[in-house]
Design an enzyme around this catalytic site. Structure first.
Site, PDB file in Angstrom:
ATOM      1  N   ASP A 223      -2.137  16.857   5.916  1.00 49.61           N
ATOM      2  CA  ASP A 223      -2.816  15.124   5.987  1.00 49.61           C
ATOM      3  C   ASP A 223      -4.089  14.695   5.685  1.00 49.61           C
ATOM      4  O   ASP A 223      -4.781  16.263   5.319  1.00 49.61           O
ATOM      5  CB  ASP A 223      -3.123  15.055   7.683  1.00 49.61           C
TER       6      ASP A 223
ATOM      7  N   GLY B 145      -6.202   6.133   1.899  1.00 48.23           N
ATOM      8  CA  GLY B 145      -5.890   5.146   1.597  1.00 48.23           C
ATOM      9  C   GLY B 145      -6.585   4.101   1.088  1.00 48.23           C
ATOM     10  O   GLY B 145      -6.337   2.554   0.257  1.00 48.23           O
TER      11      GLY B 145
ATOM     12  N   CYS C 104       1.162  12.688   6.297  1.00 51.18           N
ATOM     13  CA  CYS C 104       0.400  11.466   5.868  1.00 51.18           C
ATOM     14  C   CYS C 104       1.465  10.698   5.298  1.00 51.18           C
ATOM     15  O   CYS C 104       1.404  11.082   4.393  1.00 51.18           O
ATOM     16  CB  CYS C 104      -0.852  11.999   5.217  1.00 51.18           C
ATOM     17  N   ASN C 105       1.267   8.991   5.565  1.00 51.08           N
ATOM     18  CA  ASN C 105       2.111   7.841   4.932  1.00 51.08           C
ATOM     19  C   ASN C 105       1.707   8.115   3.339  1.00 51.08           C
ATOM     20  O   ASN C 105       2.158   7.473   2.779  1.00 51.08           O
ATOM     21  CB  ASN C 105       2.141   6.605   5.326  1.00 51.08           C
TER      22      ASN C 105
ATOM     23  N   CYS D  44       0.703   4.998  10.176  1.00 47.45           N
ATOM     24  CA  CYS D  44      -0.917   6.071   9.254  1.00 47.45           C
ATOM     25  C   CYS D  44      -0.318   6.878  10.562  1.00 47.45           C
ATOM     26  O   CYS D  44      -0.525   6.260  11.794  1.00 47.45           O
ATOM     27  CB  CYS D  44      -1.795   5.556   8.896  1.00 47.45           C
TER      28      CYS D  44
ATOM     29  N   HIS E  76      -3.370   8.658  10.946  1.00 49.44           N
ATOM     30  CA  HIS E  76      -4.316   8.833  12.483  1.00 49.44           C
ATOM     31  C   HIS E  76      -4.022   7.468  13.282  1.00 49.44           C
ATOM     32  O   HIS E  76      -4.892   7.542  14.124  1.00 49.44           O
ATOM     33  CB  HIS E  76      -5.169   7.738  11.321  1.00 49.44           C
TER      34      HIS E  76
HETATM   35  N1  DGL Z   1      -3.373   9.345   7.629  1.00 45.44           N
HETATM   36  C1  DGL Z   1      -2.358   8.663   6.427  1.00 45.44           C
HETATM   37  C2  DGL Z   1      -1.868   8.227   6.579  1.00 45.44           C
HETATM   38  O1  DGL Z   1      -0.657   8.252   7.415  1.00 45.44           O
HETATM   39  C3  DGL Z   1      -4.280   8.669   5.822  1.00 45.44           C
HETATM   40  C4  DGL Z   1      -5.581   8.065   5.652  1.00 45.44           C
HETATM   41  C5  DGL Z   1      -5.994   7.837   4.913  1.00 45.44           C
HETATM   42  O2  DGL Z   1      -6.369   6.652   4.455  1.00 45.44           O
HETATM   43  O3  DGL Z   1      -6.458   8.984   4.379  1.00 45.44           O
HETATM   44  O4  DGL Z   1      -1.790   7.527   5.907  1.00 45.44           O
END
Ligand code: DGL
Length: 254
Positions: free
Chosen positions: A10, A43, A73-74, A183, A185
């Site tokens: 991630d 992002g 991580c999406n 996401c 997070h």
């Molecule tokens: N955890 C990431 C996701 O699933 C995004 C976090 C980021 O913007 O770095 O999209």
């Protein structure tokens, strides 16, 4: 049988929400978690730049002989998964916002999707919406400041509570009854999101489904760890030893 590690990647700490589910579902697997940390949030950055960070993390995971890598991580999934599948010969599992289960669960015919700006602006999100959301209205919202709150450990603060309300209230006012966490997070803010949304709103986190997908691929490729294997948990980062130690501490408290 194969006792080599599974890699989980991630931009930072968010993928630990997926790590937790994989560990629970597959308790004999050694897992190496790589949280970039130095370049988070992804992002808000150009895709070409983020692809470089992801590729170097993947190379590092491969140097540990990982047998499968999860892009937890999406944002990283939509930027890199197709490319990685083309150039490396191990299986890659990517995230997908849980639009399909949400469209099956909604009664109001409206679902909210919380995700990063990059994810929501991508063709991929549009394609998914078109594919699964027949007759259901999808209302997207950026979780402004959510990633930073999780990275900084300020989930419980008043300013984070307000950020969450600002993102969630317009969705509730628009009539959604399901909220998709798009996401990795955001599950760390699940209780704040639930409080802002109210008790009638269903919150959908795809992480358990991702862990099931990993289990099924391990079976399919016949690369599951031995049932007597004692797993190890390793934490790597581009942000140095202190960040890796924070990752470990957080993971082990989940
Ligand atoms: N955890 C990431 C996701 O699933 C995004 C976090 C980021 O913007 O770095 O999209």
């Amino acid at each position: 049988m194969n006792n080599s590690p599974i890699g989980v990647f991630d931009s930072g700490m968010g993928g630990l929400s997926v790590w937790r589910e994989i560990r629970k579902a597959l308790p004999h697997e050694t897992i190496i978690y790589y949280g970039d940390g130095a370049n988070c949030p992804y992002g808000e950055k150009p895709a070409s730049e983020v692809l470089g960070y992801i590729d170097s993390a993947v190379r590092e995971l491969l140097s540990h002989k990982t047998k499968l890598i999860v892009l937890a991580c999406n944002t990283a999934t939509l930027i890199a998964v197709k490319y990685l599948r083309q150039i490396y010969d191990i299986p890659f599992v990517g995230m997908e916002p849980a639009i399909k289960p949400a469209t099956a669960a909604t009664h109001t015919g409206k679902i909210g999707v919380l995700a990063t700006r990059t994810s929501l602006g991508s063709d991929w999100f549009g394609e998914l919406s078109g594919k699964y959301a027949k007759g259901v209205k999808i209302i997207p919202a950026v979780g402004e400041g959510f990633v930073e709150a999780v990275e900084n450990g300020t989930e419980q603060s008043e300013s984070t509570r307000l950020l969450v309300e600002n993102a969630v209230h317009p969705l509730i006012e628009a009539g959604v009854d399901c909220l998709v966490l798009g996401c990795t997070h955001y599950p760390f803010l699940a209780s704040q999101i639930a409080e802002a949304a109210g008790s009638n709103i269903r919150i959908i986190d795809p992480s358990p489904a991702i862990a099931r997908r990993v289990a099924s691929l391990l079976d399919q490729y016949d690369i599951k760890a031995d049932q007597s294997h004692t797993p190890e948990y390793l934490f790597l980062s581009a942000a140095g030893a202190d960040y890796s130690a924070r990752l470990r501490k957080r993971a082990m408290s989940l």
